[in-house]
Design a protein around this motif. Sequence first.
Motif, mmCIF file in Angstrom:
data_model
loop_
_atom_site.group_PDB
_atom_site.id
_atom_site.type_symbol
_atom_site.label_atom_id
_atom_site.label_comp_id
_atom_site.label_asym_id
_atom_site.label_seq_id
_atom_site.Cartn_x
_atom_site.Cartn_y
_atom_site.Cartn_z
ATOM 1 N N TYR A 1 0.799 -1.222 0.000
ATOM 2 C CA TYR A 1 0.000 0.000 0.000
ATOM 3 C C TYR A 1 0.835 1.276 0.000
ATOM 4 O O TYR A 1 0.292 2.376 -0.084
ATOM 5 N N TYR A 2 2.158 1.131 0.053
ATOM 6 C CA TYR A 2 3.044 2.280 -0.050
ATOM 7 C C TYR A 2 4.376 1.813 -0.577
ATOM 8 O O TYR A 2 4.871 0.780 -0.142
ATOM 9 N N PRO A 3 4.975 2.492 -1.537
ATOM 10 C CA PRO A 3 4.582 3.785 -2.112
ATOM 11 C C PRO A 3 3.348 3.644 -3.006
ATOM 12 O O PRO A 3 3.084 2.572 -3.573
ATOM 13 N N LEU A 4 2.644 4.743 -3.130
ATOM 14 C CA LEU A 4 1.364 4.730 -3.844
ATOM 15 C C LEU A 4 1.507 4.344 -5.313
ATOM 16 O O LEU A 4 0.594 3.757 -5.896
ATOM 17 N N ASN A 5 2.650 4.628 -5.944
ATOM 18 C CA ASN A 5 2.821 4.266 -7.352
ATOM 19 C C ASN A 5 3.050 2.772 -7.540
ATOM 20 O O ASN A 5 3.090 2.283 -8.672
ATOM 21 N N LYS A 6 3.212 2.030 -6.453
ATOM 22 C CA LYS A 6 3.398 0.571 -6.538
ATOM 23 C C LYS A 6 2.301 -0.187 -5.788
ATOM 24 O O LYS A 6 2.472 -1.366 -5.479
ATOM 25 N N ILE A 7 1.216 0.481 -5.501
ATOM 26 C CA ILE A 7 0.138 -0.120 -4.732
ATOM 27 C C ILE A 7 -0.481 -1.297 -5.497
ATOM 28 O O ILE A 7 -0.564 -1.258 -6.725
ATOM 29 N N GLY A 8 -0.806 -2.362 -4.784
ATOM 30 C CA GLY A 8 -1.487 -3.477 -5.434
ATOM 31 C C GLY A 8 -1.207 -4.821 -4.785
ATOM 32 O O GLY A 8 -0.391 -4.928 -3.868
ATOM 33 N N LEU A 9 -1.907 -5.828 -5.293
ATOM 34 C CA LEU A 9 -1.722 -7.195 -4.818
ATOM 35 C C LEU A 9 -0.333 -7.681 -5.170
ATOM 36 O O LEU A 9 0.214 -7.323 -6.211
ATOM 37 N N GLN A 10 0.224 -8.515 -4.346
ATOM 38 C CA GLN A 10 1.573 -9.009 -4.566
ATOM 39 C C GLN A 10 1.565 -10.450 -5.016
ATOM 40 O O GLN A 10 0.921 -11.276 -4.595
#
Length: 181
Positions: free
Chosen positions: A172-181
């Motif tokens: 959830y942070y950094p916002l430009n990399k937010i997403g499921l892993q």
Amino acid sequence: MKKKHSVLYTVIQFTMILAFILFLRKFVLTPVEVVGISMEPTYHESDRVWQTSLIEPSRFDIATFPSPRDGKRIVKRVVGLPGDTIRMENDQLYINDKPYEEPYLDEEKEALTDGELLTKDFSLQTIEVDAATVVPEGKVFVLGDNRRRADDSRYFGFVDKKDIYGVVYFRYYPLNKIGLQ
């Protein structure tokens, strides 16, 4: 009398909501801050992720557990499961004598300019601690993605499955990399 039941009902509702939120926070949405560079390029210092303790880690999942060095929560990739043989030869990971691709390392391998391997050759028999022929029952073998700079099972040995806090599933942070892993 009706007012008393209304207040009691509100208190019960509030208590149930609070209990549900605490359950989510403890088991489903546990925030973790990545400390160090051992998981680069997948995660960087100060990345923030959520983990869950409701699922058991599978091969190549990223798990959190206490560091055998200082007890602080660390993040590593689960590579070996109980009964597995693990070895690395010429930057190729072998699990039970079968080669496995590690696409999460492609960027690092391409960036190498010194002619050296990203991951030095090793096997379970040659690691510094807990040398064995297979990953023991109840344990896992973990590696950091930044293989040249990671302190992982090659150096501190196997990790007890019971010590694993959870599996990382969302950044959830950094916002430009937010997403499921």
